[in-house]
Design a protein around this motif. Structure first.
Motif, mmCIF file in Angstrom:
data_model
loop_
_atom_site.group_PDB
_atom_site.id
_atom_site.type_symbol
_atom_site.label_atom_id
_atom_site.label_comp_id
_atom_site.label_asym_id
_atom_site.label_seq_id
_atom_site.Cartn_x
_atom_site.Cartn_y
_atom_site.Cartn_z
ATOM 1 N N GLN A 138 0.820 -1.206 0.000
ATOM 2 C CA GLN A 138 0.000 0.000 0.000
ATOM 3 C C GLN A 138 0.859 1.263 0.000
ATOM 4 N N PRO A 139 0.326 2.380 -0.489
ATOM 5 C CA PRO A 139 1.016 3.659 -0.361
ATOM 6 C C PRO A 139 1.028 4.081 1.109
ATOM 7 N N PRO A 140 1.782 5.106 1.467
ATOM 8 C CA PRO A 140 1.806 5.550 2.867
ATOM 9 C C PRO A 140 0.405 5.851 3.393
ATOM 10 N N LEU A 141 0.145 5.400 4.633
ATOM 11 C CA LEU A 141 -1.159 5.578 5.263
ATOM 12 C C LEU A 141 -0.994 6.268 6.611
ATOM 13 N N THR A 142 -1.980 7.035 7.017
ATOM 14 C CA THR A 142 -2.003 7.564 8.370
ATOM 15 C C THR A 142 -2.454 6.449 9.315
ATOM 16 N N SER A 143 -2.254 6.667 10.597
ATOM 17 C CA SER A 143 -2.688 5.661 11.564
ATOM 18 C C SER A 143 -4.198 5.474 11.507
ATOM 19 N N ARG A 144 -4.929 6.548 11.262
ATOM 20 C CA ARG A 144 -6.379 6.436 11.188
ATOM 21 C C ARG A 144 -6.797 5.646 9.941
ATOM 22 N N GLN A 145 -6.174 5.932 8.809
ATOM 23 C CA GLN A 145 -6.499 5.188 7.593
ATOM 24 C C GLN A 145 -6.202 3.696 7.772
ATOM 25 N N LEU A 146 -5.057 3.410 8.385
ATOM 26 C CA LEU A 146 -4.685 2.015 8.600
ATOM 27 C C LEU A 146 -5.679 1.330 9.535
ATOM 28 N N ALA A 147 -6.043 2.004 10.605
ATOM 29 C CA ALA A 147 -6.985 1.429 11.565
ATOM 30 C C ALA A 147 -8.333 1.147 10.906
ATOM 31 N N ALA A 189 -8.072 -1.875 8.595
ATOM 32 C CA ALA A 189 -7.892 -3.135 9.325
ATOM 33 C C ALA A 189 -9.044 -3.423 10.281
ATOM 34 N N GLY A 190 -9.935 -2.446 10.477
ATOM 35 C CA GLY A 190 -11.051 -2.632 11.402
ATOM 36 C C GLY A 190 -10.611 -2.664 12.848
ATOM 37 N N LEU A 191 -9.637 -1.790 13.200
ATOM 38 C CA LEU A 191 -9.046 -1.795 14.533
ATOM 39 C C LEU A 191 -9.162 -0.422 15.197
ATOM 40 N N ASP A 192 -8.875 -0.381 16.487
ATOM 41 C CA ASP A 192 -8.899 0.861 17.245
ATOM 42 C C ASP A 192 -7.670 1.706 16.911
ATOM 43 N N GLU A 193 -7.884 2.961 16.533
ATOM 44 C CA GLU A 193 -6.790 3.813 16.052
ATOM 45 C C GLU A 193 -5.727 4.047 17.109
ATOM 46 N N ARG A 194 -6.100 4.204 18.380
ATOM 47 C CA ARG A 194 -5.098 4.508 19.417
ATOM 48 C C ARG A 194 -4.109 3.362 19.573
ATOM 49 N N TYR A 195 -4.618 2.147 19.524
ATOM 50 C CA TYR A 195 -3.724 0.989 19.626
ATOM 51 C C TYR A 195 -2.840 0.881 18.385
ATOM 52 N N VAL A 196 -3.428 1.125 17.233
ATOM 53 C CA VAL A 196 -2.665 1.050 15.982
ATOM 54 C C VAL A 196 -1.551 2.087 15.990
ATOM 55 N N ARG A 197 -1.842 3.284 16.475
ATOM 56 C CA ARG A 197 -0.838 4.355 16.481
ATOM 57 C C ARG A 197 0.342 3.990 17.379
ATOM 58 N N GLU A 198 0.052 3.410 18.541
ATOM 59 C CA GLU A 198 1.136 3.035 19.458
ATOM 60 C C GLU A 198 1.950 1.881 18.882
ATOM 61 N N TRP A 199 1.269 0.951 18.247
ATOM 62 C CA TRP A 199 1.962 -0.166 17.592
ATOM 63 C C TRP A 199 2.875 0.346 16.498
ATOM 64 N N LEU A 200 2.413 1.298 15.712
ATOM 65 C CA LEU A 200 3.236 1.889 14.661
ATOM 66 C C LEU A 200 4.490 2.525 15.241
ATOM 67 N N GLY A 201 4.356 3.169 16.399
ATOM 68 C CA GLY A 201 5.535 3.755 17.037
ATOM 69 C C GLY A 201 6.599 2.716 17.328
ATOM 70 N N GLY A 202 6.166 1.566 17.831
ATOM 71 C CA GLY A 202 7.131 0.496 18.102
ATOM 72 C C GLY A 202 7.742 -0.060 16.841
ATOM 73 N N MET A 203 6.967 -0.174 15.790
ATOM 74 C CA MET A 203 7.480 -0.687 14.522
ATOM 75 C C MET A 203 8.461 0.299 13.875
ATOM 76 N N THR A 258 2.374 9.812 7.990
ATOM 77 C CA THR A 258 2.034 8.560 7.311
ATOM 78 C C THR A 258 3.084 7.482 7.587
ATOM 79 N N TYR A 259 2.689 6.241 7.294
ATOM 80 C CA TYR A 259 3.524 5.072 7.580
ATOM 81 C C TYR A 259 3.460 4.114 6.390
#
Length: 361
Positions: free
Chosen positions: A49-58, A61-75, A89-90
């Motif tokens: 995929q092209p770069p996505l924001t945490s909200r777009q990714l969440a 994926a059908g997931l909670d954005e706050r958790y996705v954002r923190e996970w992205l930080g670790g990645m 974007t990520y």
């Protein structure tokens, strides 16, 4: 002349070991986050995929954005995912996606699940260190699922082109029609593949796990495989309960080292084989001597698996507690003790983790 200050050897060694431990802590955290990314589908959602924001990714994926954002930080901190701070974007690089999703030759994110899975029984294992005994299979509700994914990358892709051909003429016999048993079959994915490929042969799988057998039966029913059966069976007395000469081929895929009574199972397998039968074994590549495992590429990890699963589940049944790293030397000794006289050992290029033994009565 400059005076070069060097640390005493003990201080230098201590500093290097400290660096190693700090790195290990980081990498352990990365494995936990990788397992989460695998199980939630985040890697698959990001791949290609092209770069996505945490909200777009969440949202995708059908997931909670706050958790996705923190996970992205670790990645990002772990160097797995790239980020563009100004755009917020990520992006998952293609070369990383090939190793973290099913689009490449191997999905290494599958193996990251072992860290969290084994960590979940730490309290039970610590108790066993103090009191003895073991941790039963019932404490590992996802183990068969993870192992099925593991074998899906080591056994299934190589089964027909590399593993079965280790025994000359075996494929032709399977095509003509023979009787096949897989002991400790788990979810039976190898049997499902063979039963579909060789309709003239008859297949049966034994395993102690009712959940794994139920899953395997449902898959066989859905595929319409009437040449395949699965049974819940305790193999600790197989040396006396095995039907003599009942099978032309017996297989075990990483199935011996965590048995309660591995010697009895091997003796039963020998008993169950026809005179011209073949026993095909996949089990962990290791030495039976600790000092020879220091250069093993997965040695530390596999000992962790042994302490936290394979050894302890055997001990929980009052078994031998052979352990994951029982090693080639002990494997050969056990096979010979069981009665096998013609034993050939192979390694396959795609699989650094296992040895393959072709045994004949």
């Amino acid at each position: 002349m400059c005076n070069v200050h060097t640390l005493p050897a003990t201080e230098a060694d201590s500093g290097a070991f400290e660096d190693r431990l700090v790195n290990a802590l980081n990498e352990s955290g990365l494995m936990l986050l990788t397992a989460i990314g695998h199980r939630t589908g985040l890697f698959e959602t990001l791949a290609g995929q092209p770069p996505l924001t945490s909200r777009q990714l969440a949202e995708r994926a059908g997931l909670d954005e706050r958790y996705v954002r923190e996970w992205l930080g670790g990645m990002v901190a772990g160097g797995v995912i790239d980020t563009e701070p100004a755009a917020g974007t990520y992006r998952l690089p293609d070369v990383h996606a090939d190793l973290l999703t099913d689009r490449g030759p191997a999905n290494l994110a599958v193996y990251a699940q072992f860290i969290s899975l084994l960590g979940s029984v730490e309290d039970d294992v610590v108790r066993c260190f103090r009191e003895g005994g073991g941790v039963p299979y019932s404490c590992y509700p996802r183990f068969q699922e993870v192992m099925a994914s593991d074998s899906g990358q080591t056994v299934l892709p190589a089964l027909f082109d590399a593993i079965l051909p280790l025994a000359p003429g075996l494929a032709e016999r399977l095509e003509a029609g023979i009787r096949v048993l897989d002991c400790a079959c788990g979810r039976g994915r190898a049997l499902l593949a063979m039963a579909e490929r060789y309709p003239a042969s008859r297949f049966v799988g034994y395993d102690l796990s009712e959940q794994a057998i139920a899953w395997a039966r449902e898959q066989a029913r859905a595929a319409g495989l009437d040449n395949l059966a699965f049974e819940v069976r305790d193999l600790s007395d197989f040396d006396v309960t095995a039907e003599p000469g009942a099978f032309d081929l017996v297989t075990t895929f990483d199935g011996i080292h965590d048995q309660a009574q591995p010697r009895r199972l091997l003796a039963g397998i020998h008993r169950s084989l026809a005179p011209d039968g073949v026993y095909l074994v996949q089990d962990i590549h290791a030495s039976s001597h600790h000092h020879l495992d220091r250069d093993h590429p997965l040695g530390t990890m596999l000992y962790a698996v042994s302490v936290s699963h394979c050894m302890t589940v055997s001990l929980s049944q009052g078994g031998e507690g052979l352990g994951t790293m029982w090693g080639r030397e002990r494997a050969l000794a056990y096979l010979e003790e069981a009665g096998f006289r013609d034993i050939r050992v192979h390694q396959l290029e795609h699989d650094i983790q296992n040895d393959y033994f072709v045994c004949r009565p």
